[in-house]
Design a protein around this motif. Structure first.
Motif, PDB file in Angstrom:
ATOM      1  N   LEU A   1     -25.994  -0.722  -0.952  1.00 22.74           N
ATOM      2  CA  LEU A   1     -25.835  -2.094  -1.697  1.00 22.74           C
ATOM      3  C   LEU A   1     -25.151  -3.017  -0.915  1.00 22.74           C
ATOM      4  CD1 LEU A   1     -26.813  -3.533  -4.517  1.00 22.74           C
ATOM      5  CD2 LEU A   1     -24.700  -2.397  -5.412  1.00 22.74           C
ATOM      6  N   PHE A   2     -23.929  -2.405  -0.534  1.00 20.57           N
ATOM      7  CA  PHE A   2     -22.937  -3.498   0.236  1.00 20.57           C
ATOM      8  C   PHE A   2     -23.730  -4.235   1.304  1.00 20.57           C
ATOM      9  CE2 PHE A   2     -19.552  -4.079   3.269  1.00 20.57           C
ATOM     10  CZ  PHE A   2     -18.572  -4.950   2.352  1.00 20.57           C
ATOM     11  N   VAL A   3     -24.239  -3.308   2.156  1.00 22.91           N
ATOM     12  CA  VAL A   3     -24.911  -3.619   3.400  1.00 22.91           C
ATOM     13  C   VAL A   3     -25.890  -4.880   3.038  1.00 22.91           C
ATOM     14  CG1 VAL A   3     -26.209  -3.210   5.329  1.00 22.91           C
ATOM     15  CG2 VAL A   3     -24.134  -1.857   4.890  1.00 22.91           C
ATOM     16  N   LEU A   4     -26.869  -4.467   2.243  1.00 25.44           N
ATOM     17  CA  LEU A   4     -28.080  -5.217   1.890  1.00 25.44           C
ATOM     18  C   LEU A   4     -27.527  -6.672   1.184  1.00 25.44           C
ATOM     19  CD1 LEU A   4     -30.486  -2.505   0.364  1.00 25.44           C
ATOM     20  CD2 LEU A   4     -30.497  -3.555   2.896  1.00 25.44           C
ATOM     21  N   SER A   5     -26.762  -6.387   0.520  1.00 20.68           N
ATOM     22  CA  SER A   5     -26.292  -7.638  -0.133  1.00 20.68           C
ATOM     23  C   SER A   5     -25.362  -8.539   0.673  1.00 20.68           C
ATOM     24  CB  SER A   5     -25.319  -7.253  -1.651  1.00 20.68           C
ATOM     25  OG  SER A   5     -24.287  -6.615  -1.215  1.00 20.68           O
ATOM     26  N   THR A   6     -24.411  -7.986   1.539  1.00 19.09           N
ATOM     27  CA  THR A   6     -23.815  -8.823   2.285  1.00 19.09           C
ATOM     28  C   THR A   6     -24.739  -9.377   3.526  1.00 19.09           C
ATOM     29  OG1 THR A   6     -22.031  -7.437   2.344  1.00 19.09           O
ATOM     30  CG2 THR A   6     -22.004  -8.738   4.104  1.00 19.09           C
ATOM     31  N   LEU A   7     -25.937  -8.552   3.906  1.00 18.47           N
ATOM     32  CA  LEU A   7     -26.681  -9.230   4.766  1.00 18.47           C
ATOM     33  C   LEU A   7     -27.458 -10.410   4.255  1.00 18.47           C
ATOM     34  CD1 LEU A   7     -28.571  -6.224   6.707  1.00 18.47           C
ATOM     35  CD2 LEU A   7     -27.206  -8.042   7.906  1.00 18.47           C
ATOM     36  N   ALA A   8     -27.802 -10.344   2.955  1.00 19.28           N
ATOM     37  CA  ALA A   8     -28.746 -11.310   2.354  1.00 19.28           C
ATOM     38  C   ALA A   8     -27.655 -12.738   2.297  1.00 19.28           C
ATOM     39  CB  ALA A   8     -28.954 -10.903   0.850  1.00 19.28           C
ATOM     40  N   GLY A   9     -26.391 -12.353   1.901  1.00 22.66           N
ATOM     41  CA  GLY A   9     -25.444 -13.544   1.640  1.00 22.66           C
ATOM     42  C   GLY A   9     -25.171 -14.251   3.047  1.00 22.66           C
ATOM     43  N   LEU A  10     -25.023 -13.527   3.985  1.00 29.48           N
ATOM     44  CA  LEU A  10     -24.585 -13.866   5.442  1.00 29.48           C
ATOM     45  C   LEU A  10     -25.851 -14.792   5.964  1.00 29.48           C
ATOM     46  CD1 LEU A  10     -22.390 -11.190   7.017  1.00 29.48           C
ATOM     47  CD2 LEU A  10     -21.763 -13.081   5.814  1.00 29.48           C
ATOM     48  N   LEU A  11     -27.282 -14.232   6.092  1.00 29.12           N
ATOM     49  CA  LEU A  11     -28.352 -14.819   6.179  1.00 29.12           C
ATOM     50  C   LEU A  11     -28.374 -16.167   5.558  1.00 29.12           C
ATOM     51  CD1 LEU A  11     -30.913 -14.725   7.781  1.00 29.12           C
ATOM     52  CD2 LEU A  11     -32.128 -13.542   5.846  1.00 29.12           C
ATOM     53  N   LEU A  12     -28.349 -16.148   4.149  1.00 30.96           N
ATOM     54  CA  LEU A  12     -28.518 -17.417   3.366  1.00 30.96           C
ATOM     55  C   LEU A  12     -27.364 -18.406   3.702  1.00 30.96           C
ATOM     56  CD1 LEU A  12     -29.555 -16.103  -0.210  1.00 30.96           C
ATOM     57  CD2 LEU A  12     -31.079 -16.955   1.681  1.00 30.96           C
ATOM     58  N   ALA A  13     -26.223 -17.800   4.205  1.00 26.80           N
ATOM     59  CA  ALA A  13     -25.394 -18.741   4.646  1.00 26.80           C
ATOM     60  C   ALA A  13     -25.382 -19.331   6.198  1.00 26.80           C
ATOM     61  CB  ALA A  13     -23.882 -18.205   4.429  1.00 26.80           C
ATOM     62  N   GLY A  14     -26.266 -18.749   6.786  1.00 25.37           N
ATOM     63  CA  GLY A  14     -26.796 -19.087   8.255  1.00 25.37           C
ATOM     64  C   GLY A  14     -25.564 -18.775   9.286  1.00 25.37           C
ATOM     65  N   ILE A  15     -25.101 -17.389   8.843  1.00 30.52           N
ATOM     66  CA  ILE A  15     -24.058 -16.812   9.631  1.00 30.52           C
ATOM     67  C   ILE A  15     -24.849 -15.650  10.549  1.00 30.52           C
ATOM     68  CG2 ILE A  15     -22.008 -15.315   9.540  1.00 30.52           C
ATOM     69  CD1 ILE A  15     -21.138 -16.805   7.022  1.00 30.52           C
ATOM     70  N   VAL A  16     -25.889 -15.004  10.257  1.00 25.69           N
ATOM     71  CA  VAL A  16     -26.291 -14.184  10.924  1.00 25.69           C
ATOM     72  C   VAL A  16     -27.796 -14.511  11.034  1.00 25.69           C
ATOM     73  CG1 VAL A  16     -24.498 -12.222  10.411  1.00 25.69           C
ATOM     74  CG2 VAL A  16     -26.938 -12.636   8.970  1.00 25.69           C
ATOM     75  N   PRO A  17     -28.569 -14.005  12.183  1.00 28.83           N
ATOM     76  CA  PRO A  17     -29.765 -14.672  12.277  1.00 28.83           C
ATOM     77  C   PRO A  17     -30.813 -13.593  11.729  1.00 28.83           C
ATOM     78  CG  PRO A  17     -29.004 -13.486  14.371  1.00 28.83           C
ATOM     79  CD  PRO A  17     -28.056 -13.450  13.632  1.00 28.83           C
ATOM     80  N   TRP A  18     -32.067 -14.234  11.683  1.00 28.75           N
ATOM     81  CA  TRP A  18     -32.961 -13.575  10.768  1.00 28.75           C
ATOM     82  C   TRP A  18     -33.472 -12.140  11.453  1.00 28.75           C
ATOM     83  CZ3 TRP A  18     -37.573 -12.072  12.985  1.00 28.75           C
ATOM     84  CH2 TRP A  18     -37.952 -12.902  14.096  1.00 28.75           C
ATOM     85  N   TRP A  19     -33.389 -12.208  12.685  1.00 30.59           N
ATOM     86  CA  TRP A  19     -33.710 -10.864  13.604  1.00 30.59           C
ATOM     87  C   TRP A  19     -32.949  -9.796  13.362  1.00 30.59           C
ATOM     88  CZ3 TRP A  19     -30.347  -9.529  16.979  1.00 30.59           C
ATOM     89  CH2 TRP A  19     -29.416 -10.478  17.294  1.00 30.59           C
ATOM     90  N   PHE A  20     -31.671 -10.096  13.072  1.00 31.50           N
ATOM     91  CA  PHE A  20     -30.626  -9.042  13.019  1.00 31.50           C
ATOM     92  C   PHE A  20     -30.912  -8.442  11.692  1.00 31.50           C
ATOM     93  CE2 PHE A  20     -26.348  -7.473  11.896  1.00 31.50           C
ATOM     94  CZ  PHE A  20     -26.082  -6.852  12.853  1.00 31.50           C
ATOM     95  N   VAL A  21     -31.109  -9.214  10.577  1.00 32.98           N
ATOM     96  CA  VAL A  21     -31.341  -8.795   9.267  1.00 32.98           C
ATOM     97  C   VAL A  21     -32.753  -7.717   9.344  1.00 32.98           C
ATOM     98  CG1 VAL A  21     -31.895  -9.488   6.742  1.00 32.98           C
ATOM     99  CG2 VAL A  21     -30.233 -10.715   8.309  1.00 32.98           C
ATOM    100  N   VAL A  22     -33.786  -8.431   9.851  1.00 33.63           N
ATOM    101  CA  VAL A  22     -34.959  -7.647   9.965  1.00 33.63           C
ATOM    102  C   VAL A  22     -34.798  -6.325  10.597  1.00 33.63           C
ATOM    103  CG1 VAL A  22     -37.259  -7.590  11.221  1.00 33.63           C
ATOM    104  CG2 VAL A  22     -36.480  -9.545   9.974  1.00 33.63           C
TER     105      VAL A  22
END
Length: 201
Positions: free
Chosen positions: A87-108
């Motif tokens: 839950l921590f990893v997924l929610s943090t990834l979502a937040g960082l992606l929406l904030a433009g801090i990490v790229p989409w390919w890293f999340v995928v």
């Protein structure tokens, strides 16, 4: 007998206790998820979100260390801890992606690993496997990712030379975490094939 006693010393006994400090820390980590997302995406306060994220990451190490050190390993903790991690990893990834801090390919790349884990677990439920085993490599991957996320956020919140240094360290942890995440997936697959060979239904 001597080998069994040595194993008991390495693996602390598992209790049915619910109200323990490690379990409280794990629940706290879950409750801090919406706080982090609100600070990052709602208030746009990246520095405050960083401190919440860092505190959440610290609880991941602290709850396990306390459980082993003081003999507070419980069945509820063994169930909650990986759930809290995901839950921590997924929610943090979502937040960082929406904030433009990490790229989409890293999340995928990370989500693809989790998707594979879910499908593999569903495939093996008929053979009695209820959850994927926790391995050292998997825990190391989680540690790297839980270190990377706060650093990447902090590197985005500050400016100047410090920002570049923090982001570089954060991405170093991120790459290691991603690599180890997929190595642990390969290890899970090998273990799953052993289960299939033992029960080829």
């Amino acid at each position: 007998m001597g080998e069994r006693r040595a194993e008991d010393r390495v693996r602390p006994p598992v209790s049915d206790r619910v109200l323990t400090t490690p379990n409280a820390l794990t629940v706290t980590r879950i409750l801090l998820v919406p706080v982090f997302l609100w600070l990052l995406l709602g208030r746009r306060d990246e520095l405050a979100a960083f401190w919440v994220l860092a505190a959440s990451a610290a609880t991941d190490w602290l709850d396990g260390a306390m459980a082993r050190r003081f003999g507070l390993v419980s069945r509820l903790g063994q169930l909650l801890d990986p759930v809290a991690d995901r839950l921590f990893v997924l929610s943090t990834l979502a937040g960082l992606l929406l904030a433009g801090i990490v790229p989409w390919w890293f999340v995928v790349a990370l989500l693809a690993r989790d998707f594979w884990g879910v499908t593999e677990l569903l495939r093996l439920r008929g053979r009695g496997l209820r959850r994927l085993p926790v391995t050292f490599v998997g825990k190391a991957a989680t540690f790297c990712l839980l270190s990377a996320f706060p650093l990447l956020l902090l590197g985005h919140a500050v400016s100047g030379l410090a920002a570049g240094i923090v982001r570089s360290v954060g991405w170093a942890f991120g790459w290691w975490g991603l690599g180890l995440y997929w190595v642990s997936a390969i290890m899970y697959y090998v273990q799953a094939q052993q289960v299939v060979r033992q029960d080829p239904r």
